[in-house]
Design a protein around this motif. Structure first.
Motif, PDB file in Angstrom:
ATOM      1  N   PHE A 196      -4.064  11.858   6.368  1.00 49.58           N
ATOM      2  CA  PHE A 196      -5.410  11.570   5.867  1.00 49.58           C
ATOM      3  C   PHE A 196      -5.504  10.159   5.292  1.00 49.58           C
ATOM      4  CE2 PHE A 196      -8.441  11.844   2.224  1.00 49.58           C
ATOM      5  CZ  PHE A 196      -9.609  12.112   2.932  1.00 49.58           C
ATOM      6  N   LEU A 197      -4.456   9.737   4.562  1.00 45.11           N
ATOM      7  CA  LEU A 197      -4.463   8.414   3.928  1.00 45.11           C
ATOM      8  C   LEU A 197      -3.909   7.318   4.838  1.00 45.11           C
ATOM      9  CD1 LEU A 197      -3.262   9.419   0.342  1.00 45.11           C
ATOM     10  CD2 LEU A 197      -5.597   8.942   1.109  1.00 45.11           C
ATOM     11  N   LYS A 198      -3.281   7.706   5.921  1.00 48.89           N
ATOM     12  CA  LYS A 198      -2.689   6.739   6.844  1.00 48.89           C
ATOM     13  C   LYS A 198      -3.762   5.921   7.556  1.00 48.89           C
ATOM     14  CE  LYS A 198      -0.248   6.850  11.310  1.00 48.89           C
ATOM     15  NZ  LYS A 198       0.461   7.744  12.272  1.00 48.89           N
ATOM     16  N   TYR A 199      -4.892   6.564   7.874  1.00 49.91           N
ATOM     17  CA  TYR A 199      -5.958   5.897   8.631  1.00 49.91           C
ATOM     18  C   TYR A 199      -7.036   5.361   7.690  1.00 49.91           C
ATOM     19  CZ  TYR A 199      -3.878   7.881  12.835  1.00 49.91           C
ATOM     20  OH  TYR A 199      -3.018   8.205  13.851  1.00 49.91           O
ATOM     21  N   ARG A 200      -7.754   4.365   8.190  1.00 54.07           N
ATOM     22  CA  ARG A 200      -8.824   3.758   7.402  1.00 54.07           C
ATOM     23  C   ARG A 200     -10.056   4.673   7.413  1.00 54.07           C
ATOM     24  NH1 ARG A 200      -9.807  -2.438   7.904  1.00 54.07           N
ATOM     25  NH2 ARG A 200      -9.940  -2.189   5.648  1.00 54.07           N
ATOM     26  N   HIS A 201     -10.894   4.505   6.377  1.00 49.47           N
ATOM     27  CA  HIS A 201     -12.029   5.405   6.181  1.00 49.47           C
ATOM     28  C   HIS A 201     -13.365   4.669   6.255  1.00 49.47           C
ATOM     29  CE1 HIS A 201     -10.034   9.193   4.606  1.00 49.47           C
ATOM     30  NE2 HIS A 201      -9.011   8.358   4.784  1.00 49.47           N
ATOM     31  N   LEU A 202     -14.351   5.456   6.588  1.00 48.09           N
ATOM     32  CA  LEU A 202     -15.747   5.018   6.595  1.00 48.09           C
ATOM     33  C   LEU A 202     -16.425   5.721   5.432  1.00 48.09           C
ATOM     34  CD1 LEU A 202     -18.412   3.956   7.866  1.00 48.09           C
ATOM     35  CD2 LEU A 202     -18.268   5.838   9.487  1.00 48.09           C
ATOM     36  N   GLN A 203     -17.041   4.968   4.540  1.00 46.81           N
ATOM     37  CA  GLN A 203     -17.635   5.547   3.341  1.00 46.81           C
ATOM     38  C   GLN A 203     -19.150   5.464   3.413  1.00 46.81           C
ATOM     39  OE1 GLN A 203     -16.535   7.164   0.743  1.00 46.81           O
ATOM     40  NE2 GLN A 203     -17.199   6.314  -1.205  1.00 46.81           N
ATOM     41  N   VAL A 204     -19.840   6.560   3.095  1.00 47.83           N
ATOM     42  CA  VAL A 204     -21.293   6.539   2.946  1.00 47.83           C
ATOM     43  C   VAL A 204     -21.609   6.619   1.459  1.00 47.83           C
ATOM     44  CG1 VAL A 204     -23.467   7.705   3.422  1.00 47.83           C
ATOM     45  CG2 VAL A 204     -21.717   7.561   5.201  1.00 47.83           C
ATOM     46  N   THR A 205     -22.279   5.605   0.954  1.00 48.66           N
ATOM     47  CA  THR A 205     -22.690   5.588  -0.443  1.00 48.66           C
ATOM     48  C   THR A 205     -24.050   6.260  -0.541  1.00 48.66           C
ATOM     49  OG1 THR A 205     -21.497   3.517  -0.826  1.00 48.66           O
ATOM     50  CG2 THR A 205     -23.187   4.123  -2.426  1.00 48.66           C
ATOM     51  N   PHE A 206     -24.102   7.415  -1.172  1.00 51.84           N
ATOM     52  CA  PHE A 206     -25.382   8.097  -1.348  1.00 51.84           C
ATOM     53  C   PHE A 206     -25.448   8.700  -2.741  1.00 51.84           C
ATOM     54  CE2 PHE A 206     -22.594  11.512  -0.207  1.00 51.84           C
ATOM     55  CZ  PHE A 206     -23.151  12.696  -0.669  1.00 51.84           C
ATOM     56  N   GLY A 207     -26.652   8.932  -3.204  1.00 50.89           N
ATOM     57  CA  GLY A 207     -26.821   9.479  -4.549  1.00 50.89           C
ATOM     58  C   GLY A 207     -26.541   8.482  -5.652  1.00 50.89           C
ATOM     59  N   HIS A 238      -2.669   8.493  -8.389  1.00 49.10           N
ATOM     60  CA  HIS A 238      -2.324   7.097  -8.117  1.00 49.10           C
ATOM     61  C   HIS A 238      -2.346   6.797  -6.614  1.00 49.10           C
ATOM     62  CE1 HIS A 238      -1.245   6.870 -12.330  1.00 49.10           C
ATOM     63  NE2 HIS A 238      -0.414   7.898 -12.174  1.00 49.10           N
ATOM     64  N   GLN A 239      -3.313   7.374  -5.933  1.00 47.45           N
ATOM     65  CA  GLN A 239      -3.513   7.104  -4.515  1.00 47.45           C
ATOM     66  C   GLN A 239      -4.985   6.815  -4.275  1.00 47.45           C
ATOM     67  OE1 GLN A 239      -0.857   9.404  -1.691  1.00 47.45           O
ATOM     68  NE2 GLN A 239      -1.122  10.959  -3.280  1.00 47.45           N
ATOM     69  N   LYS A 240      -5.256   6.172  -3.163  1.00 46.10           N
ATOM     70  CA  LYS A 240      -6.649   5.907  -2.829  1.00 46.10           C
ATOM     71  C   LYS A 240      -6.803   5.748  -1.323  1.00 46.10           C
ATOM     72  CE  LYS A 240      -6.469   0.849  -3.398  1.00 46.10           C
ATOM     73  NZ  LYS A 240      -7.094  -0.314  -4.076  1.00 46.10           N
ATOM     74  N   ARG A 241      -8.042   5.959  -0.874  1.00 46.75           N
ATOM     75  CA  ARG A 241      -8.347   5.765   0.540  1.00 46.75           C
ATOM     76  C   ARG A 241      -8.545   4.280   0.837  1.00 46.75           C
ATOM     77  NH1 ARG A 241     -13.558   8.783   1.860  1.00 46.75           N
ATOM     78  NH2 ARG A 241     -14.147   8.223  -0.271  1.00 46.75           N
ATOM     79  N   ASP A 242      -8.272   3.898   2.055  1.00 46.95           N
ATOM     80  CA  ASP A 242      -8.516   2.532   2.516  1.00 46.95           C
ATOM     81  C   ASP A 242      -9.903   2.518   3.168  1.00 46.95           C
ATOM     82  OD1 ASP A 242      -8.562   0.005   3.557  1.00 46.95           O
ATOM     83  OD2 ASP A 242      -6.868   0.275   4.922  1.00 46.95           O
ATOM     84  N   ILE A 243     -10.898   2.057   2.407  1.00 46.38           N
ATOM     85  CA  ILE A 243     -12.283   2.057   2.894  1.00 46.38           C
ATOM     86  C   ILE A 243     -12.525   0.785   3.703  1.00 46.38           C
ATOM     87  CG2 ILE A 243     -14.718   2.200   2.276  1.00 46.38           C
ATOM     88  CD1 ILE A 243     -13.145   4.660   1.447  1.00 46.38           C
TER      89      ILE A 243
END
Length: 307
Positions: A197-208, A223-228
């Motif tokens: 899940f964290l290996k690949y880059r992410h697409l983020q939708v900012t809503f709300g 201490h982990q995070k997604r690569d947006i």
């Protein structure tokens, strides 16, 4: 202010919303000349231009912007005084203002709007997408209702317990996030776990009005995070990009179930233990005993919760 015409406040409110004499005149069913004359009277009363003309319409002056919050509150109070104790939906011409998170429209409106239109054909709903100022607008009674996302997971900054005390709320439905990937994505041939899940880059939708959600709060605690890689504000565009890339898209499950069939996407569970959150209907306690307001919110609650 001794002989002030309080009808002018309604004109000012519409001008602040439309920022155009032409559009304000159309909404008020007045001529442009009549609205211009009333604006001139407002300028004399408040000793301020109130609006400046630009190539894009009227721009409120700092004085007008300062008046806006109190104006909405005064008009609400006047409306409360003049509103009948008994509410007759078939005769009402009331306009309600709502701010709603993008993903809630398709989960709510199709379920209560048909009945509303049948019972109260003259009522109008002015809906805008929930944004960073929506909570403040609810607290100032500038809008009647909000539908927002809140969490039950204690690790979230958006926990239910953090809803301001001046507001009442009802939970409409619960939901949880899922992960959408292209049906041709290489990770479908890999073990599905947090590492993938964290290996690949992410697409983020900012809503709300928020840029991160429970998922990110929990990852931060570990201490982990997604690569947006990309931030967007529209889920339909995001799903189209997700379909044509190796980006991962996290999305509310019920909304994904409704929309993702339009694309070649595969839905996966997020490999983290998360407590489902909820869509909540919010309103200021000021409206608790308003019969028309109560009628609308009860219709929304009953229709959506039945589904």
């Amino acid at each position: 202010m001794k002989n002030f015409d309080f009808n002018l406040l309604s004109v000012l409110e519409v001008l602040l919303e439309e920022q155009s004499v032409t559009a304000a005149a159309a909404r008020l069913h007045l001529s442009q000349s009549a609205v211009s004359k009333q604006l001139a009277r407002l300028r004399l009363t408040f000793d301020d231009p109130l609006f400046e003309r630009t190539a894009y319409g009227l721009r409120p002056t700092p004085k007008a912007m300062l008046l806006a919050p109190d104006l909405r509150q005064v008009l609400n109070q006047v409306a409360q005084l003049t509103r009948p104790d008994e509410f007759e939906p078939e005769l009402s011409q009331r306009k309600f203002r709502l701010n709603i998170v993008e993903t809630a429209y398709s989960l709510t409106y199709p379920h209560f709007m048909p009945e509303l239109l049948q019972q109260a054909p003259g009522i109008k709903l002015d809906s805008q997408t929930w944004h960073t100022e929506s909570m403040d607008k609810l607290l100032r009674c500038e809008i009647d209702l909000g539908i927002a996302c809140r969490e039950w997971d204690k690790r979230s900054l958006l926990h239910m317990n953090n809803i301001p005390g001046d507001l009442n709320y009802v939970e409409l439905l619960r939901d949880h996030p899922v992960c959408l990937v292209s049906s041709k994505h290489p990770l479908l041939n890999e073990p599905w776990n947090l590492e993938t899940f964290l290996k690949y880059r992410h697409l983020q939708v900012t809503f709300g009005g928020f840029e991160h959600w429970l998922l990110d709060d929990v990852l931060n605690l570990e201490h982990q995070k997604r690569d947006i890689a990309v931030n967007l504000t529209d889920f339909h565009s995001a799903m189209h990009l997700c379909e044509n890339s190796e980006l991962l898209l996290c999305c509310p499950a019920k909304y994904a179930a409704q929309m993702s069939h339009q694309f070649s996407l595969t839905t996966l569970d997020i490999p983290l233990e998360l407590v489902p959150g909820a869509y909540v209907l919010l309103w200021h306690k000021h409206f608790d005993f308003d019969p028309s307001h109560r009628w609308l919110r009860e219709m929304i609650i009953e229709s959506v919760q039945q589904v």
